[in-house]
Design an enzyme around this catalytic site. Structure first.
Site, mmCIF file in Angstrom:
data_model
loop_
_atom_site.group_PDB
_atom_site.id
_atom_site.type_symbol
_atom_site.label_atom_id
_atom_site.label_comp_id
_atom_site.label_asym_id
_atom_site.label_seq_id
_atom_site.Cartn_x
_atom_site.Cartn_y
_atom_site.Cartn_z
ATOM 1 N N LEU A 153 0.926 -1.257 0.142
ATOM 2 C CA LEU A 153 0.042 -0.135 -0.060
ATOM 3 C C LEU A 153 0.929 1.124 0.039
ATOM 4 C CD1 LEU A 153 -2.553 1.613 0.339
ATOM 5 C CD2 LEU A 153 -2.801 1.182 2.531
ATOM 6 N N TYR A 156 2.605 1.588 -3.637
ATOM 7 C CA TYR A 156 1.407 1.668 -4.653
ATOM 8 C C TYR A 156 0.895 2.960 -4.510
ATOM 9 C CZ TYR A 156 -2.929 0.778 -6.855
ATOM 10 O OH TYR A 156 -4.091 0.617 -7.743
ATOM 11 N N HIS A 157 0.653 3.469 -3.475
ATOM 12 C CA HIS A 157 -0.169 4.646 -3.305
ATOM 13 C C HIS A 157 0.782 5.840 -3.636
ATOM 14 C CE1 HIS A 157 -1.124 8.192 -0.859
ATOM 15 N NE2 HIS A 157 -2.162 8.111 -0.978
ATOM 16 N N HIS A 158 1.925 5.860 -3.414
ATOM 17 C CA HIS A 158 2.779 6.747 -3.813
ATOM 18 C C HIS A 158 2.864 7.015 -5.344
ATOM 19 C CE1 HIS A 158 4.295 9.169 -0.487
ATOM 20 N NE2 HIS A 158 4.686 7.990 0.009
#
Length: 289
Positions: A153, A156-158
């Site tokens: 997470l 992936y988020h960044h």
């Protein structure tokens, strides 16, 4: 402020379009660091590292790394919190005023390119998009703390929000003010939480962690709703100031975040409360962890 008044988002947009390959290089280097950085750092320092996942950050906060690293993280997180507070104070009130004065449809689907690329609101929308590059530093700090692996997470988020923001600023989007307003608002609180935790007061702020994650989940729910609303208006013929490609990317991004943040919340705050009771050999009881 003069630099805000002189902001030329059109020039920034044109540069980003001409150099769209740059975001690909940045993302590639970042992902290479994600998978090799922790191992390389562990070899250099001779430490195995440890992985700690904090509910709000997808990567841990407080207690890890040297004093120098922790001090640097305090300054870094405080800087991001202050930056987000300034962004919130400009973008969020503008969105609220637009909703109250013009209605939800106009506030969400009318694209005002002058407001988007110039004015004080345009400045904070522009630097919001660009800020996704320096925010990658979050990952470097986690590695310097000695994390042996980085949660999916987190990276992936960044990387996805960076790619999405670059694309959105290039094509323009009436709905991006929602993205900026919500993200600025949540980050104002979230990064302050991390700064306090790195100061050594994690035990003080820790009870607030689930509430920050709930705010993040609500952000994703609203993001999905706004995107679906824009899609519906575009499909029905009234139209919306967002391209179909950008709406699809935005919906995929928010839906995936909603799932991942909800999963993290359940694992961190729900399942531990319902953990089965284990019986010791001597007959005493304890909650298993």
């Amino acid at each position: 402020m003069e630099f805000v008044q002189n902001w030329d988002g059109y020039a920034v947009r044109d540069w980003m379009i001409r150099n769209v390959d740059v975001v690909g290089y940045i993302s590639g280097i970042y992902l290479a660091f994600v998978f090799t950085g922790p191992k390389l750092f562990a070899k250099i320092t001779g430490r195995d590292g440890a992985t700690s996942v904090a509910p709000a950050r997808q990567g841990g906060a407080g207690g890890g790394g040297s004093k120098a690293v922790r001090r640097a993280m305090v300054l870094w997180n405080l800087s991001l919190s202050v930056f987000s507070i300034f962004g919130t104070s400009t973008v969020t009130p503008t969105l609220v005023r637009n909703i109250m004065n013009k209605g939800f449809y106009e506030a969400t689907c009318t694209f005002n390119d002058k407001e988007f690329y110039t004015t004080d609101v345009g400045f904070w929308i522009g630097v919001f998009a660009l800020s996704k590059i320096p925010e990658l530093m979050d990952t470097i700090f986690l590695v310097l703390q000695g994390k042996s692996t980085l949660p999916f997470l987190h990276w992936y988020h960044h990387v996805t929000v960076l790619l999405f923001s670059w694309h959105t600023y290039c094509v323009g989007s009436s709905g991006y003010i929602w993205v900026a307003a919500m993200n600025y608002s949540v980050h104002s609180i979230m990064y302050l939480y991390f700064a306090i935790a790195e100061m050594g007061y994690k035990h003080v702020v820790r009870p607030w962690a689930p509430y920050i994650t709930i705010l993040q989940i609500l952000q994703m729910v609203m993001g999905c709703f706004v995107t679906l609303y824009a899609m519906q208006e575009s499909h029905d013929g009234r139209g919306c100031g967002m391209t179909w490609s950008n709406m699809r990317i935005q919906l995929l991004m928010y839906a995936s975040y909603l799932y991942l943040f909800s999963e993290m919340f359940v694992k961190a705050h729900v399942l531990p409360r319902w953990a089965p009771v284990a019986t010791h050999a001597n007959g005493s009881l304890k909650k298993s962890s």
